[in-house]
Design a protein around this motif. Structure first.
Motif, PDB file in Angstrom:
ATOM      1  N   TYR A 123     -45.097 -58.956  19.044  1.00 13.88           N
ATOM      2  CA  TYR A 123     -44.192 -59.888  18.355  1.00 13.88           C
ATOM      3  C   TYR A 123     -43.696 -59.307  17.030  1.00 13.88           C
ATOM      4  N   VAL A 124     -44.620 -58.769  16.231  1.00 14.88           N
ATOM      5  CA  VAL A 124     -44.230 -58.197  14.943  1.00 14.88           C
ATOM      6  C   VAL A 124     -43.373 -56.952  15.153  1.00 14.88           C
ATOM      7  N   ALA A 125     -43.730 -56.127  16.131  1.00 15.27           N
ATOM      8  CA  ALA A 125     -42.984 -54.890  16.377  1.00 15.27           C
ATOM      9  C   ALA A 125     -41.533 -55.162  16.761  1.00 15.27           C
ATOM     10  N   ILE A 126     -41.276 -56.257  17.473  1.00  9.04           N
ATOM     11  CA  ILE A 126     -39.925 -56.556  17.943  1.00  9.04           C
ATOM     12  C   ILE A 126     -39.171 -57.468  16.980  1.00  9.04           C
ATOM     13  N   CYS A 127     -39.857 -58.477  16.449  1.00  5.96           N
ATOM     14  CA  CYS A 127     -39.183 -59.480  15.615  1.00  5.96           C
ATOM     15  C   CYS A 127     -39.134 -59.110  14.132  1.00  5.96           C
ATOM     16  N   ASP A 128     -40.053 -58.275  13.675  1.00  2.00           N
ATOM     17  CA  ASP A 128     -40.068 -57.891  12.262  1.00  2.00           C
ATOM     18  C   ASP A 128     -40.461 -56.412  12.137  1.00  2.00           C
ATOM     19  N   SER A 216     -45.942 -66.391  21.339  1.00  8.55           N
ATOM     20  CA  SER A 216     -45.459 -65.085  20.862  1.00  8.55           C
ATOM     21  C   SER A 216     -44.280 -64.611  21.706  1.00  8.55           C
ATOM     22  N   TYR A 217     -44.391 -64.764  23.023  1.00  9.08           N
ATOM     23  CA  TYR A 217     -43.310 -64.298  23.890  1.00  9.08           C
ATOM     24  C   TYR A 217     -42.091 -65.205  23.850  1.00  9.08           C
ATOM     25  N   ALA A 222     -36.547 -65.046  22.201  1.00  7.91           N
ATOM     26  CA  ALA A 222     -35.427 -65.459  21.356  1.00  7.91           C
ATOM     27  C   ALA A 222     -34.847 -64.270  20.615  1.00  7.91           C
ATOM     28  N   ALA A 223     -35.718 -63.366  20.147  1.00  8.92           N
ATOM     29  CA  ALA A 223     -35.238 -62.180  19.429  1.00  8.92           C
ATOM     30  C   ALA A 223     -34.481 -61.243  20.373  1.00  8.92           C
ATOM     31  N   ILE A 224     -34.987 -61.082  21.595  1.00  4.58           N
ATOM     32  CA  ILE A 224     -34.320 -60.216  22.564  1.00  4.58           C
ATOM     33  C   ILE A 224     -32.945 -60.760  22.934  1.00  4.58           C
ATOM     34  N   ALA A 225     -32.845 -62.104  23.020  1.00  2.00           N
ATOM     35  CA  ALA A 225     -31.571 -62.726  23.391  1.00  2.00           C
ATOM     36  C   ALA A 225     -30.470 -62.434  22.381  1.00  2.00           C
ATOM     37  N   ALA A 232     -31.921 -50.991  22.502  1.00  2.00           N
ATOM     38  CA  ALA A 232     -32.968 -51.798  21.884  1.00  2.00           C
ATOM     39  C   ALA A 232     -33.534 -52.811  22.875  1.00  2.00           C
ATOM     40  N   LEU A 233     -32.667 -53.370  23.707  1.00  2.00           N
ATOM     41  CA  LEU A 233     -33.116 -54.338  24.702  1.00  2.00           C
ATOM     42  C   LEU A 233     -34.046 -53.688  25.720  1.00  2.00           C
ATOM     43  N   ARG A 234     -33.676 -52.507  26.230  1.00  2.00           N
ATOM     44  CA  ARG A 234     -34.528 -51.808  27.197  1.00  2.00           C
ATOM     45  C   ARG A 234     -35.866 -51.426  26.571  1.00  2.00           C
ATOM     46  N   LYS A 235     -35.821 -50.992  25.312  1.00  2.00           N
ATOM     47  CA  LYS A 235     -37.065 -50.611  24.638  1.00  2.00           C
ATOM     48  C   LYS A 235     -37.991 -51.807  24.470  1.00  2.00           C
ATOM     49  N   ALA A 236     -37.416 -52.961  24.098  1.00  2.00           N
ATOM     50  CA  ALA A 236     -38.223 -54.168  23.919  1.00  2.00           C
ATOM     51  C   ALA A 236     -38.846 -54.612  25.234  1.00  2.00           C
ATOM     52  N   LEU A 237     -38.059 -54.597  26.290  1.00  2.00           N
ATOM     53  CA  LEU A 237     -38.569 -54.992  27.602  1.00  2.00           C
ATOM     54  C   LEU A 237     -39.635 -54.020  28.093  1.00  2.00           C
ATOM     55  N   SER A 238     -39.427 -52.736  27.854  1.00  2.00           N
ATOM     56  CA  SER A 238     -40.404 -51.730  28.250  1.00  2.00           C
ATOM     57  C   SER A 238     -41.717 -51.906  27.483  1.00  2.00           C
ATOM     58  N   THR A 239     -41.594 -52.270  26.202  1.00  2.00           N
ATOM     59  CA  THR A 239     -42.778 -52.464  25.365  1.00  2.00           C
ATOM     60  C   THR A 239     -43.626 -53.624  25.853  1.00  2.00           C
ATOM     61  N   CYS A 240     -42.992 -54.671  26.350  1.00  2.29           N
ATOM     62  CA  CYS A 240     -43.700 -55.902  26.700  1.00  2.29           C
ATOM     63  C   CYS A 240     -44.104 -55.993  28.169  1.00  2.29           C
ATOM     64  N   SER A 241     -43.447 -55.260  29.040  1.00  2.24           N
ATOM     65  CA  SER A 241     -43.628 -55.461  30.476  1.00  2.24           C
ATOM     66  C   SER A 241     -45.071 -55.244  30.933  1.00  2.24           C
ATOM     67  N   SER A 242     -45.715 -54.178  30.443  1.00  2.45           N
ATOM     68  CA  SER A 242     -47.097 -53.890  30.852  1.00  2.45           C
ATOM     69  C   SER A 242     -48.031 -55.012  30.418  1.00  2.45           C
ATOM     70  N   HIS A 243     -47.864 -55.454  29.184  1.00  2.00           N
ATOM     71  CA  HIS A 243     -48.723 -56.504  28.652  1.00  2.00           C
ATOM     72  C   HIS A 243     -48.538 -57.807  29.427  1.00  2.00           C
ATOM     73  N   ILE A 244     -47.302 -58.158  29.734  1.00  2.00           N
ATOM     74  CA  ILE A 244     -47.027 -59.392  30.479  1.00  2.00           C
ATOM     75  C   ILE A 244     -47.686 -59.346  31.853  1.00  2.00           C
ATOM     76  N   LEU A 245     -47.609 -58.223  32.513  1.00  2.00           N
ATOM     77  CA  LEU A 245     -48.199 -58.086  33.844  1.00  2.00           C
ATOM     78  C   LEU A 245     -49.716 -58.250  33.790  1.00  2.00           C
ATOM     79  N   VAL A 246     -50.364 -57.654  32.781  1.00  2.00           N
ATOM     80  CA  VAL A 246     -51.817 -57.772  32.634  1.00  2.00           C
ATOM     81  C   VAL A 246     -52.203 -59.217  32.346  1.00  2.00           C
ATOM     82  N   VAL A 247     -51.429 -59.900  31.499  1.00  2.00           N
ATOM     83  CA  VAL A 247     -51.703 -61.307  31.173  1.00  2.00           C
ATOM     84  C   VAL A 247     -51.614 -62.173  32.433  1.00  2.00           C
ATOM     85  N   LEU A 248     -50.594 -61.966  33.244  1.00  2.00           N
ATOM     86  CA  LEU A 248     -50.427 -62.749  34.464  1.00  2.00           C
ATOM     87  C   LEU A 248     -51.584 -62.509  35.437  1.00  2.00           C
TER      88      LEU A 248
END
Length: 314
Positions: A123-128, A216-217, A222-225, A232-248
């Motif tokens: 969240y901090v890495a992408i939003c701030d 957080s997501y 909202a920040a990605i939108a 920047a959009l691809r980088k943000a999605l790439s940064t979060c995708s692994s974490h989202i999959l592990v959480v699910l």
């Protein structure tokens, strides 16, 4: 069923993953393979994150903690399950069962807290991003980790003490380890206090990290939108995708197992779901982070290159 004193139960019989004897060699081979992949994969991730200078950041500090937890989580249950699969005796002493329950609940809960800390890092890495190095520090991650260990350990101790005070009307546990749901089923009376704690205090400790991750997501989404750069959009999605999959993977199985009325428990199905979060998810986590993370893949290549070079020179 007559109520007996709980001190009459001196050990438990763990019935294992399947009631079919002909399936035991197959189960042993599959689970052993997954366990070895889980331990070796997570150990390799810990080593890479420790020795590679490019991975000395808070995010990879948290990733090391996640890998350590996955190693611990699988080792608490799977080696014993493998021994019992082929052994004649499938008993576990009463005291050892309570110890296993304590460590499993503490370590299992801790995984959610680490994932919540990783969500905050993202969240901090992408939003701030300009304040990331100031806000997210190694010291902050260490404090979060230590505080979380204290919280989950106290929570697990509470559950273990309450379960140990139950009166059991049998010792045959329909599971491959001492899980709280299987032990509650053996209680001579309905364990109302334990069930209330599962849905109140237990839900707060286990599920609150999940809601923190969702929050957080929501902010990240909202920040990605509002991002106008495709890079920047691809980088943000790439940064979060692994974490989202592990959480699910983690919370899908945990919610399925524990956060539902006791009347809906099906122990035969639950022990099959349990194998998913005790060994399958820990096995997949390092694969997810190594295959979908360019920095980790680069660090692995550098590590293997050094090992090959040193072996060649020696």
């Amino acid at each position: 069923m007559a109520v007996r004193n709980r001190t009459e139960v001196t050990d438990f019989v763990l019935l294992g993953l399947s009631s079919w004897p002909e399936m035991k060699p197959v189960i042993f081979g599959i689970v052993l393979t997954m366990y070895l992949i889980a331990v070796l994969g997570n150990a390799l991730l810990v080593i890479v994150a420790c020795v590679d200078s490019t991975l000395q950041t808070p995010m990879y500090f948290l990733l090391r903690q996640l890998s350590f937890i996955d190693i611990f989580l699988t080792t608490i249950t799977i080696p014993q399950m493998l021994v019992h699969t082929l052994a004649v005796s499938q008993t576990i002493s009463y005291n050892l069962c309570m110890v296993q329950l304590f460590f499993f609940m503490a370590v299992g809960s801790m995984e959610g807290h680490v994932l919540a800390a990783m969500a905050y890092d993202r969240y901090v890495a992408i939003c701030d991003p300009l304040r990331y190095s100031v806000v997210v520090t190694q010291h902050l991650c260490l404090r979060i980790t230590l505080t979380s260990w204290v919280v989950v350990s106290l929570n697990s101790l509470l559950y273990s003490v309450l379960v140990s005070r139950l009166a059991f009307c049998g010792n045959r546990v329909t599971h491959f380890f001492c899980d709280i749901t299987a032990l509650l089923k053996l209680s001579c009376t309905r364990p109302v206090v334990n069930e209330m704690l599962i849905f109140t205090e237990g839900a707060a400790v286990v599920v609150s990290p999940f809601f923190f991750i969702l929050g957080s997501y929501a902010r990240i989404g909202a920040a990605i939108a509002h991002m106008h750069s495709a890079v920047a959009l691809r980088k943000a999605l790439s940064t979060c995708s692994s974490h989202i999959l592990v959480v699910l993977l983690l919370y899908g199985s945990v919610i399925r197992m524990y956060l539902r009325p006791s009347s809906s428990y099906n122990l035969d199905q639950d022990r099959q779901v349990a194998i998913f979060y005790t060994v399958v998810t820990p096995m997949l986590n390092p694969l997810i982070y190594s295959l979908r993370n360019q920095e980790v893949k680069g660090a692995l290549r550098r590590l293997f290159r050094k090992l090959c070079t040193s072996d060649f020179l020696s």
